[in-house]
Design an enzyme around this catalytic site. Structure first.
Site, PDB file in Angstrom:
ATOM      1  N   TYR A  93       0.834  -1.207   0.000  1.00 34.75           N
ATOM      2  CA  TYR A  93       0.000   0.000   0.000  1.00 34.75           C
ATOM      3  C   TYR A  93       0.869   1.257   0.000  1.00 34.75           C
ATOM      4  O   TYR A  93       0.619   2.215  -0.737  1.00 34.75           O
ATOM      5  CB  TYR A  93      -0.907   0.018   1.232  1.00 34.75           C
ATOM      6  CG  TYR A  93      -2.119  -0.864   1.147  1.00 34.75           C
ATOM      7  CD1 TYR A  93      -3.098  -0.660   0.171  1.00 34.75           C
ATOM      8  CD2 TYR A  93      -2.319  -1.906   2.060  1.00 34.75           C
ATOM      9  CE1 TYR A  93      -4.227  -1.461   0.105  1.00 34.75           C
ATOM     10  CE2 TYR A  93      -3.445  -2.710   2.002  1.00 34.75           C
ATOM     11  CZ  TYR A  93      -4.396  -2.486   1.025  1.00 34.75           C
ATOM     12  OH  TYR A  93      -5.514  -3.284   0.959  1.00 34.75           O
TER      13      TYR A  93
ATOM     14  N   GLU B 238      -6.533  -7.379 -13.119  1.00 35.23           N
ATOM     15  CA  GLU B 238      -6.867  -7.529 -11.697  1.00 35.23           C
ATOM     16  C   GLU B 238      -8.377  -7.529 -11.497  1.00 35.23           C
ATOM     17  O   GLU B 238      -8.880  -7.251 -10.407  1.00 35.23           O
ATOM     18  CB  GLU B 238      -6.175  -6.435 -10.878  1.00 35.23           C
ATOM     19  CG  GLU B 238      -4.658  -6.596 -10.870  1.00 35.23           C
ATOM     20  CD  GLU B 238      -3.936  -5.591  -9.984  1.00 35.23           C
ATOM     21  OE1 GLU B 238      -4.623  -4.888  -9.210  1.00 35.23           O
ATOM     22  OE2 GLU B 238      -2.705  -5.515 -10.060  1.00 35.23           O
TER      23      GLU B 238
ATOM     24  N   GLU C 269     -14.022  -1.401   1.557  1.00 37.68           N
ATOM     25  CA  GLU C 269     -12.750  -2.117   1.519  1.00 37.68           C
ATOM     26  C   GLU C 269     -12.897  -3.478   2.181  1.00 37.68           C
ATOM     27  O   GLU C 269     -13.459  -3.589   3.277  1.00 37.68           O
ATOM     28  CB  GLU C 269     -11.664  -1.308   2.235  1.00 37.68           C
ATOM     29  CG  GLU C 269     -10.326  -2.010   2.389  1.00 37.68           C
ATOM     30  CD  GLU C 269      -9.733  -2.484   1.068  1.00 37.68           C
ATOM     31  OE1 GLU C 269      -9.253  -3.642   1.031  1.00 37.68           O
ATOM     32  OE2 GLU C 269      -9.771  -1.714   0.085  1.00 37.68           O
TER      33      GLU C 269
ATOM     34  N   PHE D 140       2.390   2.141  -3.439  1.00 35.67           N
ATOM     35  CA  PHE D 140       1.420   2.708  -4.370  1.00 35.67           C
ATOM     36  C   PHE D 140       1.014   4.129  -3.962  1.00 35.67           C
ATOM     37  O   PHE D 140       0.791   4.992  -4.820  1.00 35.67           O
ATOM     38  CB  PHE D 140       0.181   1.820  -4.447  1.00 35.67           C
ATOM     39  CG  PHE D 140       0.431   0.497  -5.115  1.00 35.67           C
ATOM     40  CD1 PHE D 140       1.378   0.370  -6.114  1.00 35.67           C
ATOM     41  CD2 PHE D 140      -0.288  -0.637  -4.747  1.00 35.67           C
ATOM     42  CE1 PHE D 140       1.607  -0.843  -6.737  1.00 35.67           C
ATOM     43  CE2 PHE D 140      -0.072  -1.857  -5.360  1.00 35.67           C
ATOM     44  CZ  PHE D 140       0.890  -1.965  -6.362  1.00 35.67           C
TER      45      PHE D 140
ATOM     46  N   ASP E  75     -16.676  -6.890   1.079  1.00 30.48           N
ATOM     47  CA  ASP E  75     -16.380  -7.075  -0.342  1.00 30.48           C
ATOM     48  C   ASP E  75     -17.453  -6.338  -1.136  1.00 30.48           C
ATOM     49  O   ASP E  75     -18.655  -6.508  -0.896  1.00 30.48           O
ATOM     50  CB  ASP E  75     -16.391  -8.573  -0.677  1.00 30.48           C
ATOM     51  CG  ASP E  75     -15.875  -8.852  -2.081  1.00 30.48           C
ATOM     52  OD1 ASP E  75     -16.326  -8.187  -3.025  1.00 30.48           O
ATOM     53  OD2 ASP E  75     -15.029  -9.753  -2.222  1.00 30.48           O
TER      54      ASP E  75
ATOM     55  N   GLU F 111      -9.921   1.980  -7.917  1.00 32.81           N
ATOM     56  CA  GLU F 111      -8.505   1.862  -8.274  1.00 32.81           C
ATOM     57  C   GLU F 111      -8.186   0.376  -8.427  1.00 32.81           C
ATOM     58  O   GLU F 111      -7.401  -0.194  -7.683  1.00 32.81           O
ATOM     59  CB  GLU F 111      -7.633   2.501  -7.189  1.00 32.81           C
ATOM     60  CG  GLU F 111      -6.166   2.612  -7.547  1.00 32.81           C
ATOM     61  CD  GLU F 111      -5.329   3.098  -6.378  1.00 32.81           C
ATOM     62  OE1 GLU F 111      -4.107   3.149  -6.536  1.00 32.81           O
ATOM     63  OE2 GLU F 111      -5.905   3.387  -5.316  1.00 32.81           O
TER      64      GLU F 111
ATOM     65  N   LYS G 149      -0.417   9.713 -10.030  1.00 30.07           N
ATOM     66  CA  LYS G 149      -1.651   8.939 -10.198  1.00 30.07           C
ATOM     67  C   LYS G 149      -2.804   9.578  -9.431  1.00 30.07           C
ATOM     68  O   LYS G 149      -3.899   9.789  -9.987  1.00 30.07           O
ATOM     69  CB  LYS G 149      -1.435   7.499  -9.726  1.00 30.07           C
ATOM     70  CG  LYS G 149      -2.712   6.657  -9.748  1.00 30.07           C
ATOM     71  CD  LYS G 149      -2.446   5.229  -9.310  1.00 30.07           C
ATOM     72  CE  LYS G 149      -2.049   5.138  -7.861  1.00 30.07           C
ATOM     73  NZ  LYS G 149      -1.908   3.747  -7.395  1.00 30.07           N
ATOM     74  N   TYR G 150      -2.582   9.886  -8.163  1.00 24.28           N
ATOM     75  CA  TYR G 150      -3.661  10.440  -7.353  1.00 24.28           C
ATOM     76  C   TYR G 150      -4.006  11.872  -7.755  1.00 24.28           C
ATOM     77  O   TYR G 150      -5.136  12.322  -7.576  1.00 24.28           O
ATOM     78  CB  TYR G 150      -3.315  10.334  -5.868  1.00 24.28           C
ATOM     79  CG  TYR G 150      -3.288   8.882  -5.430  1.00 24.28           C
ATOM     80  CD1 TYR G 150      -4.450   8.121  -5.468  1.00 24.28           C
ATOM     81  CD2 TYR G 150      -2.108   8.270  -5.043  1.00 24.28           C
ATOM     82  CE1 TYR G 150      -4.430   6.786  -5.099  1.00 24.28           C
ATOM     83  CE2 TYR G 150      -2.085   6.930  -4.679  1.00 24.28           C
ATOM     84  CZ  TYR G 150      -3.245   6.189  -4.716  1.00 24.28           C
ATOM     85  OH  TYR G 150      -3.227   4.865  -4.373  1.00 24.28           O
TER      86      TYR G 150
END
Length: 700
Positions: A345, A479, A426, A348, A454, A470, A354-355
């Site tokens: 985490y 993914e 999450e 990333f 989930d 994401e 990216k953010y």
């Protein structure tokens, strides 16, 4: 002495060598070269006049090789660090003359054995003397099977792929007379005979004329360890100093970037006196030349190579971060099956670019979603699915500040702007703990609701205006973003916005000898049928990438996510023939309207490091002749027949606690899988790789 200091560069290309003739005083030869600024020498180990058949043992029963020096003359570290052995250039293992052939075989084995005894890191093999070099390759392959750590570097001229009718001294007699000659094919035949051995590498002889850029580009996917630049390849500038053509300069710079060492060979051809060097103005363009008390004859050429190295830009911070990942095969993440670790985490979350793009997308979506006149009354419901430790939540909330809209959680705010309600969904219970801490730390309790579940089995209490995720992988959909978002869009309003809204995967044929050898080292089928995430470095991109699969969100057409695509690649004709070791995969995504991010080379988002390309290997390297099309087939498959049972189970257990939701996740990973299959049908046919997901799949 390194060529110079380039921040971030710790590669072998910082060191430059010099090729020498046979010398029976090795310590003096090495001292002269090192004091002259060179870092290592390429030197013959045995007297070049030696022929086993002409030697007499004098009745002693054994022969003493006429070596350049005893192993005791230099320390083991000196032999290992500063000497590259050069095998006798006269050997011809494919000669029609049996005496020459036998002498060559014996000498080759003796010299390699002596080099191994000296603990040399590498020896340079002379180039084959003809196209048919089966016996030469067979003997080298035998040696490679018994060699521990020493590499063998095959010397190959960087020759043009065109008729050789100019009578050049560098042209091999077997390829002259107007016949087409491509030195890369020379190398390819030799390494195929040696079974792609990982310790067989290449040394390129750089001549005064160069092939096309596309032809040269093939070599960057090969194990090129050194490039020999001859003094007669240097031009002379107006001041009489050596320099290289613009194309040669660009090539040398590319070699530096690919960790290829430069070796200077030849004699001094530029008449440069020490006095003229001292008189050179400090700001002159030739000021790269240095003055030292005892000057090596080839120092002017070394100074010029050092000048080319020193004028390179420092490595960008992103590339420094990626150095340790170059050409290192990694299995793709299984985020639906596995809970990511904190370190993953954190890596990333450091990707500011990216953010920033996500934040821009959310800003635009909020402005479009809520007109100014409704800003103080309308609450926008935003759901972050797969929230991780909260970077997308932070980006979404920061987008409010960018728009100068007051956030309702700010108790001290005197007026309100666009109002936002955030659900952070999450499944990873460990990340949920971090999310709670983040919300409390930032004071977002009144605006952010954390859902520990989930996304596929959560029942949302209300519909979302904006759905942010994401879930993109290196290949876009690898993914399982399509499956996850298809399941999550049930709680998106009919006119809701998905960020991202569209993404496309791309593939590109590549030469990647190192990656192929790394996969081959596992000695099984499964690894050749697995896709790997890898920071591509020593690769040759043979043709422009082409789109494969595209997904849009929200998707209301009920179309399944299985895909098939046939692609035809045309390798530029001036490249010459090529070998394909596999396919590099990328993605390009539209977050919202004109806000984009991706890693496809022609449109890649600068300075973003969250995704490396994906690599689909081929079990057998594919030779593609000049002008032949490359036809490739890709499938995205799934065990879709099991979906109804999955959905039924989800309905039954959706209302239960998080603990049951966690066990539900374990159950469904065994219920559905997604995988890729790929093959080539032209110019030759390969097997279908990963049939029925037998070696590699992603669990849903």
């Amino acid at each position: 002495m390194p060529l110079g200091q380039r921040p971030g560069d710790k590669s072998e290309s910082r060191y430059c060598g010099v090729e020498t003739e046979f010398h029976d005083d090795m310590p003096h030869l090495l001292t002269e070269s090192l004091s002259g600024g060179f870092d290592f020498i390429v030197a013959p180990l045995i007297d070049p006049s030696y022929r086993p058949s002409s030697m007499s043992n004098g009745g002693s029963g054994s022969l003493v090789l006429p070596v350049a020096a005893s192993d005791l003359i230099l320390s083991p570290s000196q032999w290992s660090s500063h000497v590259v052995g050069k095998i006798s250039s006269w050997i011809d293992l494919d000669s029609d003359d049996e005496k020459v052939r036998l002498d060559s075989e014996i000498t080759l084995k003796q010299e390699i054995a002596w080099a191994s005894h000296l603990s040399l890191q590498a020896c340079i093999l002379p180039p084959p003397r003809r196209a048919s070099c089966g016996n030469y390759a067979k003997c080298v392959n035998q040696i490679l099977q018994s060699t521990n750590n020493m590499q063998l570097w095959l010397r190959v001229p960087l020759e043009k792929s065109e008729p050789m009718d100019d009578g050049s001294a560098n042209a091999n007699s077997d390829f002259s007379g107007g016949r087409m000659f491509d030195s890369w094919e020379w190398w390819n035949s030799f390494r195929l005979l040696c079974e792609h051995h990982s310790q067989l590498c290449v040394v390129l002889d750089i001549l005064s004329s160069l092939p096309s850029n596309n032809s040269i580009g093939r070599w960057f996917g090969e194990p090129v360890r050194a490039a020999v630049v001859y003094t007669n390849s240097f031009l002379t500038n107006a001041r009489g100093y050596p320099c290289l053509s613009k194309r040669h300069q660009k090539l040398i710079t590319e070699f530096f970037n690919h960790s290829v060492q430069i070796v200077i060979s030849g004699s001094l051809l530029h008449n440069i006196s020490g006095e003229s060097i001292k008189a050179l103005p400090a700001n002159d363009e030739d000021s790269h030349l240095e003055v030292i008390p005892t000057r090596h004859a080839l120092r002017p050429y070394l100074d010029y190579i050092a000048y080319l190295y020193q004028r390179m830009d420092p490595l960008p911070e992103q590339e420094r971060f990626e150095l340790g990942y170059r050409d290192f095969l990694q299995s793709p993440l299984q985020p639906l099956m596995d809970n990511l670790e904190a370190q993953t985490y954190e890596t990333f979350e450091k990707d500011i670019v990216k953010y920033s793009q996500y934040q821009r997308a959310v800003c635009k979506a909020l402005v479009d979603r809520v007109p100014d006149e409704n800003a103080s009354t309308k609450i926008t419901v935003l759901m972050v699915v797969g929230a991780g430790r909260g970077p997308l939540v932070r980006a979404s909330l920061q987008s409010l500040d960018v728009l100068r809209i007051k956030v309702i959680i700010l108790q001290a705010a005197e007026e309100t702007g666009r109002k936002l309600k955030v659900y952070a969904v999450e499944k990873n219970p460990n990340a949920v703990i971090t999310l709670h801490s983040l919300v409390k730390l930032e004071g977002w309790e009144d605006i952010v609701t954390i859902i520990s579940s989930d996304m596929r089995c959560w029942n949302a209490p209300e519909k979302a205006d904006i759905l942010v995720s994401e879930l993109l992988g290196s290949f876009g959909d690898n993914e399982l973003s399509p499956e996850c978002l298809d399941g999550a869009q049930r709680f998106l309003k009919a006119d809701g916005i998905s960020i991202p809204s569209l993404y496309t995967s791309f593939i590109q044929p590549v030469t990647a000898t190192k990656l192929y050898n790394d996969v081959k080292s596992h000695k099984d089928l499964a690894h050749f049928e697995t896709a790997y995430v890898v920071k591509l470095h020593r690769v040759a991109r043979l043709a422009p990438s082409q789109p494969v699969f595209t997904f849009t969100h929200p998707e209301y057409s009920k179309k399944n996510n299985e895909r098939y695509k046939k692609l035809c690649f045309e390798i530029p004709s001036d490249s010459g023939s090529a070998v394909v070791h596999g396919f590099a995969g990328y993605f390009d995504a539209t977050l919202y309207k004109d806000v984009h991010l991706g890693i496809e080379p022609s449109t890649a988002t600068p300075n973003m490091f969250s995704w490396f390309p994906i690599f689909f290997p081929l079990r057998t390297p594919l030779f593609v002749p000049t002008g032949s099309p490359l036809e490739v087939h890709f499938w995205r498959c799934s065990s879709a027949s099991k979906v109804p049972m999955l959905q039924l189970f989800s309905l039954v257990i959706a209302e239960y606690s998080f603990l049951f939701g966690y066990y539900h996740l374990i159950f469904i990973t065994s219920m559905m899988q997604v995988w890729y299959e790929w093959c080539v049908t032209s110019p030759t046919t390969s097997p279908v790789h990963n049939s029925n997901g037998r070696s590699y799949w992603v669990g849903l």
